[in-house]
Design an enzyme around this catalytic site. Structure first.
Site, mmCIF file in Angstrom:
data_model
loop_
_atom_site.group_PDB
_atom_site.id
_atom_site.type_symbol
_atom_site.label_atom_id
_atom_site.label_comp_id
_atom_site.label_asym_id
_atom_site.label_seq_id
_atom_site.Cartn_x
_atom_site.Cartn_y
_atom_site.Cartn_z
ATOM 1 N N THR A 75 14.746 -20.258 -12.538
ATOM 2 C CA THR A 75 15.938 -20.433 -13.350
ATOM 3 C C THR A 75 16.558 -19.064 -13.618
ATOM 4 O OG1 THR A 75 16.848 -21.531 -15.293
ATOM 5 C CG2 THR A 75 14.663 -20.548 -15.575
ATOM 6 N N LYS A 105 17.748 -16.816 -9.699
ATOM 7 C CA LYS A 105 18.031 -17.749 -8.596
ATOM 8 C C LYS A 105 18.583 -17.063 -7.337
ATOM 9 C CE LYS A 105 18.786 -22.178 -10.883
ATOM 10 N NZ LYS A 105 19.696 -23.306 -11.013
ATOM 11 N N GLY A 113 34.631 -24.140 -13.825
ATOM 12 C CA GLY A 113 33.619 -23.079 -13.860
ATOM 13 C C GLY A 113 33.273 -22.626 -12.458
ATOM 14 N N ASN A 114 33.022 -21.321 -12.323
ATOM 15 C CA ASN A 114 32.710 -20.758 -11.006
ATOM 16 C C ASN A 114 31.420 -19.939 -11.050
ATOM 17 O OD1 ASN A 114 34.575 -19.076 -12.615
ATOM 18 N ND2 ASN A 114 34.266 -17.578 -10.997
ATOM 19 N N GLY A 115 30.434 -20.481 -11.787
ATOM 20 C CA GLY A 115 29.134 -19.814 -11.869
ATOM 21 C C GLY A 115 28.135 -20.431 -10.902
ATOM 22 N N GLY A 116 26.826 -20.279 -11.208
ATOM 23 C CA GLY A 116 25.762 -20.733 -10.309
ATOM 24 C C GLY A 116 25.758 -22.235 -10.093
ATOM 25 N N LEU A 171 27.682 -31.345 -16.686
ATOM 26 C CA LEU A 171 26.333 -30.902 -16.324
ATOM 27 C C LEU A 171 25.470 -30.673 -17.562
ATOM 28 C CD1 LEU A 171 26.820 -28.402 -13.360
ATOM 29 C CD2 LEU A 171 26.908 -30.894 -13.391
ATOM 30 N N GLY A 231 24.469 -34.602 -17.744
ATOM 31 C CA GLY A 231 23.651 -33.800 -16.837
ATOM 32 C C GLY A 231 22.170 -34.119 -16.848
#
Ligand code: NAP
Length: 310
Positions: free
Chosen positions: A71, A75, A152-155, A251, A274
């Site tokens: 996590t 990652k 959102g543009n994260g993991g 999520l 999520g």
């Protein structure tokens, strides 16, 4: 669950890792499996600062750990430390599950993959069995004509992009607040041309034009997560722009439901949270490690019981 001299180790690495629900979910599954067949494992949390990651992975090999989840923040950083990485994990750019394989001359190697996309897809493909999802049957969505919007543009957004591509979505739009990060996000899919061709990145101000055409909107930001439970990534006015029958997928799983999903349900949309993604990405990992079907109901119930008391 008895820990004996023969018990094999599984675990999760992160930093911090104390908030992870994975030990609870996996140990409940292992305890259940032990009732009917030998499942001599225990799943432990390993808080590992980034500077110690390389040493920790070498140490895991030395002590014979069977496999582990990864996590935040490891990652991406774990990838060069592995011997083999699956195509899906390479496309997503992150690994969340590692297992050990034995090759010629008893050489042991670490293999990594990403089960987040499998987890995300699960409630869209089959009845979720999750009481707080409003979806009671598999969707008959025509995915080939569906436009997906990912906030959102994260993991996590990266796993959702890969999943939406697997669904066959016509267009996948990723929404972010930082144009430079968005441009990097778009460029990062250059090695997956089929995904890149369907992907569009945009800033939040473009949403009013895009929402009326969307069949799936995914919240992949932490907006609305406990304790900030009154926050939502979209206003009521924006939610109402979505067509009837659209799916709102958050999520986040604390709280259940989030403000975003309350707004979606009030607007007559299909709402999915999520929790099932969390359960199913874990189940997929457990199946890799143990080589047998995971007790999904037990894993889900362990989380629901915990969340009810937390
Ligand atoms: P992350 O890598 O930190 O990415 C978060 C994204 O949200 C970034 O693009 C960030 O934008 C954006 N963001 C943060 N605060 C925002 C705000 N106030 N307004 C607009 N955008 C904002 O996190 P992640 O790992 O992708 O996780 C995202 C969410 O998914 C979390 O809530 C996490 O708990 C959840 N999640 C759930 C599961 C599951 O199994 N259900 C799995 C993974 C993640 P900037 O880049 O501009 O900062």
């Amino acid at each position: 669950m008895a820990i004996k001299g023969t018990t094999q180790l599984l675990g999760v690495i992160g930093y911090p890792v104390k908030h992870s629900f994975s030990p609870l979910m996996h140990n409940a599954a292992i305890a259940h499996l032990q009732k009917s067949a030998p499942a001599d494992y225990v799943y432990l949390p390993f808080p590992i600062p980034p500077r110690d990651l390389k040493d920790a992975i070498a140490g895991f090999k030395a002590i014979g750990l069977c496999g582990f989840n990864i996590t935040i923040p490891h990652k991406q950083m774990i990838m060069p430390l592995l011997d083999e990485v699956s195509d899906v994990a390479r496309a997503i750019g992150a690994v969340n599950t590692v297992w050990k394989e034995t090759r010629e001359n008893d050489k042991q190697i670490w293999c990594g993959t990403n089960t987040d996309a499998i987890g995300f897809l699960s409630p869209l493909k089959s009845p979720p069995g999750s009481p707080l999802s409003s979806a009671e049957k598999p969707f008959d969505q025509d995915w080939a004509s569906t436009r997906a919007i990912i906030l959102g543009n994260g993991g996590a957004s990266r796993a959702v992009v890969a999943a939406c591509h697997q669904l066959g979505c016509k267009r996948i739009s990723v929404v972010g607040r930082n144009p430079e990060k968005l441009a990097l996000f778009a460029e990062s899919w250059a090695n997956s041309p089929e995904i890149a061709a369907r992907l569009k990145v945009m800033t939040w101000d473009e949403l009013p034009v895009q929402l009326p055409k969307a069949g799936l909107v995914v919240n992949a930001t932490p907006v609305g997560m406990h304790p900030d439970i009154e926050a939502s990534p979209l206003s009521n006015k924006e939610i109402e722009l979505l067509p009837k029958g659209a799916i709102a997928y958050d999520l986040i799983y604390t709280p259940r439901p989030t403000k975003f999903l309350q707004q979606a349900a009030a607007a007559g949309l299909i709402a999915i949270d999520g929790l099932e993604m969390l359960v199913q990405q874990g189940a997929a990992a457990l199946e890799i490690w143990l080589g047998q079907p995971a007790p999904v109901e037990i894993m889900r119930q362990a989380l629901l019981d915990y969340l009810a008391t937390a």
